[in-house]
Write a protein that holds these residues in place. Structure first.
Motif, PDB file in Angstrom:
ATOM      1  N   MET A   1       0.833  -1.202   0.000  1.00 29.90           N
ATOM      2  CA  MET A   1       0.000   0.000   0.000  1.00 29.90           C
ATOM      3  C   MET A   1       0.875   1.262   0.000  1.00 29.90           C
ATOM      4  N   PHE A   2       1.908   1.251   0.856  1.00 31.14           N
ATOM      5  CA  PHE A   2       2.783   2.424   0.939  1.00 31.14           C
ATOM      6  C   PHE A   2       3.546   2.638  -0.363  1.00 31.14           C
ATOM      7  N   ASN A   3       3.838   1.550  -1.089  1.00 30.41           N
ATOM      8  CA  ASN A   3       4.562   1.675  -2.354  1.00 30.41           C
ATOM      9  C   ASN A   3       3.751   2.395  -3.415  1.00 30.41           C
ATOM     10  N   ALA A   4       2.420   2.420  -3.266  1.00 29.00           N
ATOM     11  CA  ALA A   4       1.565   3.080  -4.253  1.00 29.00           C
ATOM     12  C   ALA A   4       1.527   4.586  -4.060  1.00 29.00           C
ATOM     13  N   VAL A   5       1.940   5.076  -2.906  1.00 28.82           N
ATOM     14  CA  VAL A   5       1.904   6.520  -2.633  1.00 28.82           C
ATOM     15  C   VAL A   5       3.055   7.192  -3.384  1.00 28.82           C
ATOM     16  N   PRO A   6       2.743   8.175  -4.232  1.00 27.84           N
ATOM     17  CA  PRO A   6       3.807   8.861  -4.965  1.00 27.84           C
ATOM     18  C   PRO A   6       4.666   9.719  -4.031  1.00 27.84           C
ATOM     19  N   LEU A   7       5.967   9.587  -4.177  1.00 28.40           N
ATOM     20  CA  LEU A   7       6.890  10.341  -3.329  1.00 28.40           C
ATOM     21  C   LEU A   7       6.919  11.824  -3.677  1.00 28.40           C
ATOM     22  N   MET A   8       6.408  12.194  -4.848  1.00 31.58           N
ATOM     23  CA  MET A   8       6.378  13.612  -5.226  1.00 31.58           C
ATOM     24  C   MET A   8       5.437  14.422  -4.333  1.00 31.58           C
ATOM     25  N   THR A   9       4.666  13.731  -3.505  1.00 32.65           N
ATOM     26  CA  THR A   9       3.844  14.470  -2.544  1.00 32.65           C
ATOM     27  C   THR A   9       4.726  15.161  -1.497  1.00 32.65           C
ATOM     28  N   ILE A  10       5.931  14.647  -1.276  1.00 33.80           N
ATOM     29  CA  ILE A  10       6.826  15.243  -0.268  1.00 33.80           C
ATOM     30  C   ILE A  10       7.210  16.674  -0.644  1.00 33.80           C
ATOM     31  N   PRO A  11       7.772  16.934  -1.855  1.00 33.46           N
ATOM     32  CA  PRO A  11       8.080  18.330  -2.200  1.00 33.46           C
ATOM     33  C   PRO A  11       6.829  19.199  -2.295  1.00 33.46           C
ATOM     34  N   PHE A  12       5.702  18.612  -2.734  1.00 33.58           N
ATOM     35  CA  PHE A  12       4.446  19.359  -2.826  1.00 33.58           C
ATOM     36  C   PHE A  12       4.008  19.831  -1.440  1.00 33.58           C
ATOM     37  N   ILE A  13       4.056  18.940  -0.471  1.00 34.17           N
ATOM     38  CA  ILE A  13       3.659  19.295   0.893  1.00 34.17           C
ATOM     39  C   ILE A  13       4.649  20.283   1.503  1.00 34.17           C
ATOM     40  N   LEU A  14       5.953  20.059   1.286  1.00 33.47           N
ATOM     41  CA  LEU A  14       6.959  20.970   1.839  1.00 33.47           C
ATOM     42  C   LEU A  14       6.789  22.384   1.285  1.00 33.47           C
ATOM     43  N   TYR A  15       6.552  22.500  -0.028  1.00 31.38           N
ATOM     44  CA  TYR A  15       6.362  23.817  -0.618  1.00 31.38           C
ATOM     45  C   TYR A  15       5.129  24.497  -0.032  1.00 31.38           C
ATOM     46  N   PHE A  54      14.319  22.668  -2.227  1.00 33.05           N
ATOM     47  CA  PHE A  54      13.107  21.976  -2.676  1.00 33.05           C
ATOM     48  C   PHE A  54      13.358  21.246  -3.995  1.00 33.05           C
ATOM     49  N   ILE A  55      14.081  21.888  -4.900  1.00 32.75           N
ATOM     50  CA  ILE A  55      14.365  21.268  -6.199  1.00 32.75           C
ATOM     51  C   ILE A  55      15.273  20.052  -6.020  1.00 32.75           C
ATOM     52  N   VAL A  56      16.285  20.152  -5.164  1.00 37.77           N
ATOM     53  CA  VAL A  56      17.177  19.018  -4.910  1.00 37.77           C
ATOM     54  C   VAL A  56      16.399  17.852  -4.304  1.00 37.77           C
ATOM     55  N   VAL A  57      15.506  18.138  -3.356  1.00 38.60           N
ATOM     56  CA  VAL A  57      14.679  17.091  -2.753  1.00 38.60           C
ATOM     57  C   VAL A  57      13.801  16.446  -3.822  1.00 38.60           C
ATOM     58  N   ALA A  58      13.205  17.258  -4.689  1.00 40.65           N
ATOM     59  CA  ALA A  58      12.332  16.722  -5.740  1.00 40.65           C
ATOM     60  C   ALA A  58      13.115  15.850  -6.722  1.00 40.65           C
ATOM     61  N   LEU A  59      14.345  16.222  -7.045  1.00 37.06           N
ATOM     62  CA  LEU A  59      15.156  15.403  -7.954  1.00 37.06           C
ATOM     63  C   LEU A  59      15.536  14.078  -7.301  1.00 37.06           C
ATOM     64  N   ALA A  60      15.842  14.089  -6.017  1.00 40.08           N
ATOM     65  CA  ALA A  60      16.132  12.846  -5.301  1.00 40.08           C
ATOM     66  C   ALA A  60      14.887  11.955  -5.264  1.00 40.08           C
ATOM     67  N   VAL A  61      13.732  12.563  -5.030  1.00 40.40           N
ATOM     68  CA  VAL A  61      12.473  11.821  -5.020  1.00 40.40           C
ATOM     69  C   VAL A  61      12.191  11.235  -6.399  1.00 40.40           C
ATOM     70  N   ILE A 106       9.330  24.431 -11.692  1.00 37.19           N
ATOM     71  CA  ILE A 106      10.310  23.351 -11.853  1.00 37.19           C
ATOM     72  C   ILE A 106       9.834  22.107 -11.109  1.00 37.19           C
ATOM     73  N   LEU A 107       9.268  22.272  -9.916  1.00 33.87           N
ATOM     74  CA  LEU A 107       8.722  21.132  -9.180  1.00 33.87           C
ATOM     75  C   LEU A 107       7.593  20.470  -9.976  1.00 33.87           C
ATOM     76  N   MET A 108       6.743  21.285 -10.589  1.00 37.44           N
ATOM     77  CA  MET A 108       5.650  20.759 -11.402  1.00 37.44           C
ATOM     78  C   MET A 108       6.204  20.004 -12.618  1.00 37.44           C
ATOM     79  N   THR A 109       7.257  20.514 -13.221  1.00 33.83           N
ATOM     80  CA  THR A 109       7.881  19.846 -14.361  1.00 33.83           C
ATOM     81  C   THR A 109       8.490  18.510 -13.937  1.00 33.83           C
ATOM     82  N   ILE A 110       9.100  18.469 -12.763  1.00 36.86           N
ATOM     83  CA  ILE A 110       9.645  17.218 -12.242  1.00 36.86           C
ATOM     84  C   ILE A 110       8.516  16.214 -12.016  1.00 36.86           C
ATOM     85  N   ALA A 111       7.365  16.692 -11.526  1.00 38.62           N
ATOM     86  CA  ALA A 111       6.210  15.800 -11.343  1.00 38.62           C
ATOM     87  C   ALA A 111       5.730  15.264 -12.689  1.00 38.62           C
ATOM     88  N   LEU A 112       5.745  16.091 -13.729  1.00 39.79           N
ATOM     89  CA  LEU A 112       5.357  15.636 -15.065  1.00 39.79           C
ATOM     90  C   LEU A 112       6.337  14.591 -15.587  1.00 39.79           C
TER      91      LEU A 112
END
Length: 134
Positions: A1-15, A54-61, A106-112
C-alpha cells in the motif's frame, strides 16, 4: 500500500508548508532565504536557498520514483496517483498566487517527468515480460 503513494507528494507538501508559513520561524519564509552557506576551499562562498533545496529534494524523489516504476507490484495505482499529484501541481500553479514561482514550476515539471517516466519504464518493462512461444 505504501509503495503506491507517490513520493512527489513530499516536495508538494513541503512547498505548501513553506507557502503557508508552517516551516518554523513563524513568518512566511522566502524561497530566496539561504538555508546552507559554505566557504569553499577556493575562497568562494556557496549558498543554497530554500527554493534550491526543494528542487534538490524533488530530484532525489524523482530518482526513487523511477526505481519504483521498475517493479511490477502496484504500479498502476502509483501511476494514477502520480498523475493526480501532477494535476494538483498544475491546478495550484494556475490558481494560487504564491505558487506562481520558478521553483514551483520546476517542481511541477519534475512531477510531469515522474508521470511520463513512470509510464515509459512500466511499458518498457512490460514489453520484456511478454514472450510469445512458437
Amino acid at each position: 500500500m505504501f509503495n503506491a503513494v507517490p513520493l512527489m507528494t513530499i516536495p508538494f507538501i513541503l512547498y505548501n508548508m513553506s507557502m503557508l508559513g508552517l516551516m518554523g520561524g513563524g513568518g512566511l519564509p522566502s524561497l530566496e532565504n539561504d538555508v546552507i552557506v559554505l566557504s569553499m576551499i577556493s575562497g568562494a562562498m556557496w549558498s543554497m536557498s530554500l527554493g534550491d533545496l526543494f528542487i534538490v529534494v524533488a530530484l532525489a524523489v524523482l530518482f526513487f520514483e523511477i526505481l519504483k516504476a521498475t517493479r511490477s507490484d502496484g504500479s498502476l495505482t502509483n501511476h494514477m496517483l502520480s498523475m493526480l499529484v501532477f494535476i494538483a501541481f498544475l491546478v495550484e500553479f494556475l490558481l494560487v498566487q504564491d505558487a506562481a514561482t520558478q521553483v514551483f514550476f520546476i517542481l511541477m515539471t519534475i512531477a510531469l517527468i515522474d508521470v511520463i517516466g513512470g509510464f515509459a519504464v512500466s511499458i518498457r518493462t512490460a514489453g520484456r515480460d511478454v514472450s510469445i512461444g512458437l
